[in-house]
Design a protein around this motif. Structure first.
Motif, PDB file in Angstrom:
ATOM      1  N   LYS A 136     -13.120 -46.755  19.354  1.00 14.54           N
ATOM      2  CA  LYS A 136     -12.860 -45.728  18.870  1.00 14.54           C
ATOM      3  C   LYS A 136     -12.401 -44.773  18.825  1.00 14.54           C
ATOM      4  O   LYS A 136     -12.136 -43.820  17.934  1.00 14.54           O
ATOM      5  CB  LYS A 136     -14.621 -45.275  18.320  1.00 14.54           C
ATOM      6  N   ASN A 224     -13.749 -38.234  14.541  1.00 15.32           N
ATOM      7  CA  ASN A 224     -13.799 -40.507  14.179  1.00 15.32           C
ATOM      8  C   ASN A 224     -14.928 -40.273  13.381  1.00 15.32           C
ATOM      9  O   ASN A 224     -16.219 -40.326  13.167  1.00 15.32           O
ATOM     10  CB  ASN A 224     -14.197 -41.450  15.244  1.00 15.32           C
ATOM     11  N   LYS A 226     -16.114 -42.821  11.557  1.00 16.08           N
ATOM     12  CA  LYS A 226     -17.056 -44.048  11.550  1.00 16.08           C
ATOM     13  C   LYS A 226     -18.158 -43.717  13.049  1.00 16.08           C
ATOM     14  O   LYS A 226     -19.444 -43.892  13.481  1.00 16.08           O
ATOM     15  CB  LYS A 226     -16.356 -45.130  12.245  1.00 16.08           C
TER      16      LYS A 226
END
Length: 331
Positions: A136, A224, A226
């Motif tokens: 990530k 990020n 996510k």
């Protein structure tokens, strides 16, 4: 000093060039990131890092001097996060805190650690064993450090809860509550809770920003999207820690109040006992004082039974007072 430096691509570690600039260029070209870890660097050692990664001078000053509150600062080229890991020392039942500064930018993470507690080598090893999380990007490093720090907060809170229960048992024991060292132990414990609270309380707003959005609804840069649910999980854990710390603080204040109340009750009991004995001693003293006056014309002086009668009177009065004080619980 530089503890570790590595490039991560697709969730896996690759050794890169020693020069920071070349490592950063290589990481960006390969779609990865570079993670540099430092421990208490000097100003000269940190100058090269500052120039290569274009770190903000105010953040650099905070990273070098340490002694900062947990916070999150947003700069043009990086985010600057300060965390305060805590260490519980069972031998002395004390809490000490260190500091971890994290610079998060485009394809790089720079961590600066102060203090001997909470080394980041274990965090790096654990993260390298989870390539899906590491993939990530540099945000995963920030999450792993924050998660490890908050998880250790939970362990320390449990240890403090155990110490508080032991302190509570001592205060409310028949004999322990009257010890001259009990009040100092309670105050020392309160200082440990305060030190713990200084590390956990200010961290809540930075984690909330990382978990949601920044000012005016705009997302934070270099984070990020996510990874935001993971930061929300860490934020929830921190909320539990802060609730536990608040509970510890209230309970130790209540224990201190209870201890002071116990001491006041004991002092009142002692004063009642002293007053009772003083009252019993006052009657013989008064009678002896009267008959100790050097007057020639005192009717009882020439009576044969004067002495035994006065002694009997003293004994009877003292016995009556003793019985009365005993019945009222003064003795």
């Amino acid at each position: 000093m530089i503890v570790d430096c590595a490039i991560y691509r697709d969730g896996h570690r690759t050794e890169g060039p020693q020069d920071f600039s070349d490592a950063l260029d290589e990481a960006r070209a390969a779609g990865g990131f570079v993670w540099i870890g430092l421990h208490e660097p000097s100003e000269k050692e940190f100058d090269h890092v500052t120039q290569e990664f274009a770190l903000h001078p105010l953040a650099v000053e905070d990273a070098l001097k340490a002694h900062q509150r947990p916070k999150l600062e947003v700069y043009d080229d990086s985010l600057f996060l300060v965390l305060k890991p805590v260490v519980y020392e069972p031998a002395s039942d004390t809490v000490s805190s260190g500091e971890v500064m994290v610079f998060l930018g485009d394809s790089f993470v720079v961590t600066v650690r102060h203090g001997e507690g909470s080394p980041l080598a274990a965090v790096r090893r654990r993260l390298e064993e989870e390539p899906e999380m590491l993939a990530k990007g540099p945000t995963s490093v920030v999450y792993a450090i924050a998660d490890a720090t908050v998880d250790h907060y939970l362990d320390v809170a449990t240890e403090l809860q155990t110490d508080l229960e032991e302190l509570e048992a001592e205060v409310f024991s028949p004999d322990g509550g009257g010890s001259r060292h009990t009040a100092s132990r309670i105050y020392t414990f309160k200082r440990q809770v305060l030190e713990f609270r200084r590390s956990t309380g200010p961290l809540a707003p930075p984690l909330s920003k990382l978990a949601d959005t920044g000012a005016f609804g705009s997302p934070l840069p270099f984070v990020n999207d996510k990874a935001r649910p993971f930061f929300r999980d860490v934020s929830d854990h921190l909320a539990r820690v802060n609730e536990s710390v608040e509970g510890l603080d209230r309970l130790v204040s209540d224990i201190l109040s209870a201890h002071l109340a116990q001491m006041s009750v004991r002092q009142n009991d002692d004063m009642r006992k002293i007053s009772a004995w003083a009252a019993m001693a006052a009657i013989p003293t008064m009678i002896a004082g009267i008959y100790g006056m050097n007057f020639q014309h005192m009717p009882e002086l020439r009576w044969t039974w004067s002495y035994p009668a006065v002694i009997a009177l003293m004994a009877a009065l003292v016995a009556s007072l003793y019985r009365m004080f005993k019945r009222r619980g003064w003795l």
